[in-house]
Scaffold this active site. Sequence first.
Site, PDB file in Angstrom:
ATOM      1  N   HIS A 144       0.749  -1.277  -0.343  1.00 56.90           N
ATOM      2  CA  HIS A 144      -0.041   0.294   0.094  1.00 56.90           C
ATOM      3  C   HIS A 144       0.775   1.194  -0.070  1.00 56.90           C
ATOM      4  O   HIS A 144       0.482   2.239   0.461  1.00 56.90           O
ATOM      5  CB  HIS A 144      -1.214  -0.061   1.165  1.00 56.90           C
ATOM      6  CG  HIS A 144      -2.050  -1.132   1.013  1.00 56.90           C
ATOM      7  ND1 HIS A 144      -2.884  -1.325   0.038  1.00 56.90           N
ATOM      8  CD2 HIS A 144      -2.115  -2.024   1.951  1.00 56.90           C
ATOM      9  CE1 HIS A 144      -3.618  -2.536   0.412  1.00 56.90           C
ATOM     10  NE2 HIS A 144      -3.396  -2.831   1.408  1.00 56.90           N
ATOM     11  N   ASP A 149       4.158  -1.165  -4.306  1.00 53.93           N
ATOM     12  CA  ASP A 149       3.333  -1.973  -4.971  1.00 53.93           C
ATOM     13  C   ASP A 149       3.822  -1.800  -6.581  1.00 53.93           C
ATOM     14  O   ASP A 149       3.356  -2.992  -7.321  1.00 53.93           O
ATOM     15  CB  ASP A 149       1.835  -1.358  -4.845  1.00 53.93           C
ATOM     16  CG  ASP A 149       1.324  -1.763  -3.534  1.00 53.93           C
ATOM     17  OD1 ASP A 149       1.930  -2.475  -2.847  1.00 53.93           O
ATOM     18  OD2 ASP A 149       0.289  -1.295  -3.269  1.00 53.93           O
TER      19      ASP A 149
END
Length: 436
Positions: A144, A149
Amino acid sequence: MFAVVDIETTGGHANANNITEIAIVLHNGKEIEGKFTSLVNPCMPIQRYVQGLTGITDAMVATAPKFEDLAENIYNLLKDRIFVAHNVNFDYSFVKHQLAQAGYNLTTHKLCTIRLARKIFPDLPKYGLGTVCRELNIELNDRHRAAGDAIATAHLFQLLIQHDTSGELKKMVKKNANQYLPPNLSSQTVDNLPICSGVYYFKNKLGKVIYVGKAKNIKKRVISHFANNKPSKQKQAFLRDIYDVSYKEMDTEFLAALFESIEIKRIWPIYNKSQKHFEHQYGIFIFEDSKGYLRLGIDKKKKILKPLMSFNLVLQAHNTLWSWSKQHNIHPALCFLDKRAKTIDSLPPVNTHNEIVTNLVKKIEKEKETYFIQEASSCILVENGIFYGMGKVAEKNGLHSKNALKAQLTQYPENEILKGMLKQYTLKYPEKVTII
């Protein structure tokens, strides 16, 4: 040439939220060739639950550059590459929206690693980034956060390329329209939709219908829902909720429109906004008073009494009643429209008035005929001015017999939208109306 992108934001849709962090990993189809990452000052508070999820606080972004200061560099990194992301519509909607606000028009092709993973690794339990990375042994650090990511998505993308034995990547790039499809909707489901008139149903993860629509061309109309990527909250939620599409073929677009209205009233889908207003609540009623006058009056609709006409607003009923009064020379006091006439002497004779009202009622009732409309191999039956039902019928068999026709039709409840469509149709195509 590809650009793998991940962003963090203040909230779930681009119209009312901004980017707080962006990471771009440049990939040439074989390996990573460059990286860019930056916190972004969103110029608005970050919602508390988002701070808890990402770890990005208002204090962290307070001194970060604004998106407009990064826009030229971001645009140059993306403009000549295919935009790759996990659930690409979300990231692309934010980046495109904020670039547009800074004066840059991003028009790159898109590629969704969720959709690609579904094709190349069809047996995974779920396709969220965390689950995919765990199942495929891809390292995922700083979950996150944009950089963590994006790097994990780039490694996933590389693994997808290596295992793409059937050329799924090329198919998706060539048929870029599929990238507009919701991440949870199979492209095969859309490809198998028919090219004909009918009603279609969008369903959520549990199989519940969340939207009903009608179409002249089902496949084309379904795809048109995804042909843009509006950054609104409703559009993004709509895309996330669609998991499946089913349909019912109809002979003509008009039949589809009628059936759409029936199904919206029956199912009450969450994303249908039109046709979900209340049914008409007022009516014009007729009764005889103690003096023998046939009186016309407005009241709320009642279950046991049938009005001459129905209305959604009391103002519409008043306007209609005034129109009848003027056109047919009906005294306004006998319609509760003029309370100045206090005595019987100012009113017309009972017989004269009642004859006028009786003729008006006959005229209204005459419009409530029993008739059918034939549309291709289907028929619509209206009985005594009220929609009865519709369905396929045996060609030329019993079309002039009401009972024989009713035996072949499915009965459906009438609603005001449907009634209005029938009225407009019969006025436009009187030659298609057969009186029984």
